[in-house]
Design a protein around this motif. Structure first.
Motif, PDB file in Angstrom:
ATOM      1  N   GLU A  81      -2.557   6.416  -8.672  1.00  0.00           N
ATOM      2  CA  GLU A  81      -3.524   5.129  -8.359  1.00  0.00           C
ATOM      3  C   GLU A  81      -3.292   4.220  -9.446  1.00  0.00           C
ATOM      4  O   GLU A  81      -3.264   2.978  -9.333  1.00  0.00           O
ATOM      5  CB  GLU A  81      -4.806   5.546  -8.015  1.00  0.00           C
ATOM      6  CG  GLU A  81      -5.641   4.539  -7.498  1.00  0.00           C
ATOM      7  CD  GLU A  81      -6.456   3.741  -8.562  1.00  0.00           C
ATOM      8  OE1 GLU A  81      -6.461   2.562  -8.316  1.00  0.00           O
ATOM      9  OE2 GLU A  81      -6.462   4.052  -9.840  1.00  0.00           O
TER      10      GLU A  81
ATOM     11  N   THR B   7       0.914  -1.142   0.093  1.00  0.00           N
ATOM     12  CA  THR B   7       0.006  -0.094  -0.010  1.00  0.00           C
ATOM     13  C   THR B   7       0.842   1.395  -0.040  1.00  0.00           C
ATOM     14  O   THR B   7       1.879   1.262   0.873  1.00  0.00           O
ATOM     15  CB  THR B   7      -0.899   0.080   1.019  1.00  0.00           C
ATOM     16  OG1 THR B   7      -1.656  -1.169   1.213  1.00  0.00           O
ATOM     17  CG2 THR B   7      -1.750   1.180   1.236  1.00  0.00           C
TER      18      THR B   7
ATOM     19  N   TYR C 218      -0.598  -2.821  -6.182  1.00  0.00           N
ATOM     20  CA  TYR C 218      -0.545  -1.936  -4.837  1.00  0.00           C
ATOM     21  C   TYR C 218      -1.806  -1.133  -4.769  1.00  0.00           C
ATOM     22  O   TYR C 218      -2.278  -1.035  -5.877  1.00  0.00           O
ATOM     23  CB  TYR C 218       0.562  -1.094  -4.921  1.00  0.00           C
ATOM     24  CG  TYR C 218       1.982  -1.586  -4.545  1.00  0.00           C
ATOM     25  CD1 TYR C 218       2.520  -1.255  -3.356  1.00  0.00           C
ATOM     26  CD2 TYR C 218       2.754  -2.522  -5.371  1.00  0.00           C
ATOM     27  CE1 TYR C 218       3.768  -1.692  -3.036  1.00  0.00           C
ATOM     28  CE2 TYR C 218       3.811  -3.165  -4.977  1.00  0.00           C
ATOM     29  CZ  TYR C 218       4.443  -2.536  -3.781  1.00  0.00           C
ATOM     30  OH  TYR C 218       5.621  -3.204  -3.426  1.00  0.00           O
ATOM     31  N   ASN C 219      -2.083  -1.062  -3.619  1.00  0.00           N
ATOM     32  CA  ASN C 219      -3.206  -0.069  -3.195  1.00  0.00           C
ATOM     33  C   ASN C 219      -2.802   1.297  -2.760  1.00  0.00           C
ATOM     34  O   ASN C 219      -1.624   1.683  -2.479  1.00  0.00           O
ATOM     35  CB  ASN C 219      -4.200  -0.670  -2.311  1.00  0.00           C
ATOM     36  CG  ASN C 219      -4.756  -2.173  -2.789  1.00  0.00           C
ATOM     37  OD1 ASN C 219      -5.379  -2.128  -3.754  1.00  0.00           O
ATOM     38  ND2 ASN C 219      -4.663  -3.112  -1.966  1.00  0.00           N
TER      39      ASN C 219
ATOM     40  N   ARG D 199      -1.905   0.331  -9.003  1.00  0.00           N
ATOM     41  CA  ARG D 199      -2.710  -0.675  -9.252  1.00  0.00           C
ATOM     42  C   ARG D 199      -2.226  -1.612 -10.333  1.00  0.00           C
ATOM     43  O   ARG D 199      -2.276  -2.788  -9.930  1.00  0.00           O
ATOM     44  CB  ARG D 199      -4.194  -0.025  -9.814  1.00  0.00           C
ATOM     45  CG  ARG D 199      -5.114  -1.106 -10.321  1.00  0.00           C
ATOM     46  CD  ARG D 199      -6.586  -0.562 -10.291  1.00  0.00           C
ATOM     47  NE  ARG D 199      -6.587   0.669 -10.797  1.00  0.00           N
ATOM     48  CZ  ARG D 199      -6.404   0.943 -12.098  1.00  0.00           C
ATOM     49  NH1 ARG D 199      -6.478  -0.162 -13.127  1.00  0.00           N
ATOM     50  NH2 ARG D 199      -6.710   2.261 -12.730  1.00  0.00           N
TER      51      ARG D 199
END
Length: 343
Positions: free
Chosen positions: A87, A66, A95-96, A91
């Motif tokens: 983002e 993250t 990953y967030n 992504r």
């Protein structure tokens, strides 16, 4: 309504009469479990509503996959585009992201840093608040080897990854454009000077005046706290009330520039014939106001993408030296009717 009990691997093991360790290995595609057994366990887990406990995994591995993001205000077009770039890149790599906004308050930024640190993020991307001068709240990330990338609003004193634009050249070119349109009394809406972005834009403005042999008039330089719409309107009123009002305004953002256009029109001032205006960022409002606002295009999405890539490189240990890198992106003037006095 009472929350339902969370399904665990022990519930799945009880239903299928397998050991919990077998369930765990199958859910993680371990090679010791046959393909058919893995498919069966995953099917039943989905039917039962099982959710992997990513927090528990992060506690075991000390990695959460993250990326934390600390920004000023999420509702600003530049910031939302920046987040979009981060983002999208995160992504694609699995990953967030966790997004926190400070609303340009130092105290909020400190609280957000504490929350993100306790969330065991893999990396942190920061655009500093307008108020931030001290960086102690970020040092624990550096001490623990958690990579930080500063973007747009960056600290001068840290030798660390940074992704910025060439604010100086952008400020110079914006002012030079107004000079080329025949303007000689050019006002500047300046942001907080302890922030690199506004300091460099102002420096570009000043050097453009000097290089074109125009005097620097401090009465035409207005310092802002947040470059808000209200501040822009007040500043424009004060400037137009001067014995020698400006014939142009270079604003360090679009919001204040648009307010200048709207207020000047209320006073019967013709834009751009009597007052040329140029802003910064190319926010959506710039193309809606009449006349449309000239501005500086800010490559926000690309800045976000590069920031995320720096974090991912560190996480993958692709950059063994991990030496600090400053990425400087160019900008582009977008000339619209608010400053176009000459064909």
């Amino acid at each position: 309504m009472k929350a339902k009990k969370e399904i665990t691997i022990y519930d799945i093991a009880k239903k299928l009469k397998y050991s919990p360790s077998t369930i765990s290995r199958a859910l993680n595609d371990h090679e010791s479990i046959s393909k058919n057994t893995t498919l069966l366990i995953k099917k039943v887990a989905k039917e039962m509503g099982y959710r992997p406990n990513s927090l528990a995994a992060s506690l075991r591995n000390n990695k959460s996959k993250t990326i934390g993001i600390m920004i000023s205000r999420i509702n600003r077009p530049f910031v939302s585009s920046l987040i979009s770039g981060i983002e999208e890149t995160a992504r694609k790599a699995g990953y967030n992201v966790i997004i926190s906004q400070s609303n340009d308050k130092y105290e909020n930024e400190v609280i957000n840093a504490e929350t993100l640190y306790n969330s065991r993020i893999s990396g942190l991307i920061v655009s500093l608040s307008m108020e931030t001068r001290k960086l102690e709240h970020l040092r624990r990330f550096m001490d623990q080897g958690i990579p930080i990338v500063f973007v747009d609003r960056v600290p001068d004193e840290l030798d660390i990854h940074k992704v910025i634009i060439d604010n100086y050249t952008a400020g110079y070119k914006a002012t030079q454009h107004l000079i080329e349109q025949g303007c000689s009394r050019i006002a500047h809406f300046a942001g907080a000077q302890h922030r690199n972005v506004y300091r460099e834009r102002k420096k570009g403005y000043l050097d453009a005046l000097k290089d074109h042999h125009l005097p620097v008039d401090n009465d035409l330089i207005v310092s802002f706290k947040s470059l808000s719409f209200g501040e822009g309107e007040k500043a424009t009123r004060n400037l137009l009330d001067l014995p020698q009002p400006p014939d142009a305004i270079f604003s360090a953002n679009d919001t204040a520039a648009v307010s200048a256009i709207m207020y000047a029109k209320k006073r019967g001032i013709k834009i751009p014939e009597e007052l040329a205006v140029i802003g910064f960022n190319d926010d959506p409002i710039a193309s809606i106001v009449e006349p449309a606002l000239s501005t500086v295009i800010h490559p926000a999405i690309k800045m976000g993408q590069i920031s995320a890539q720096r974090i991912l490189q560190h996480a993958a240990e692709e950059d063994e030296n991990n030496s600090p890198e400053v990425t400087v992106l160019p900008t582009e003037l977008l000339i619209r009717d608010s400053s176009k006095k000459k064909a």
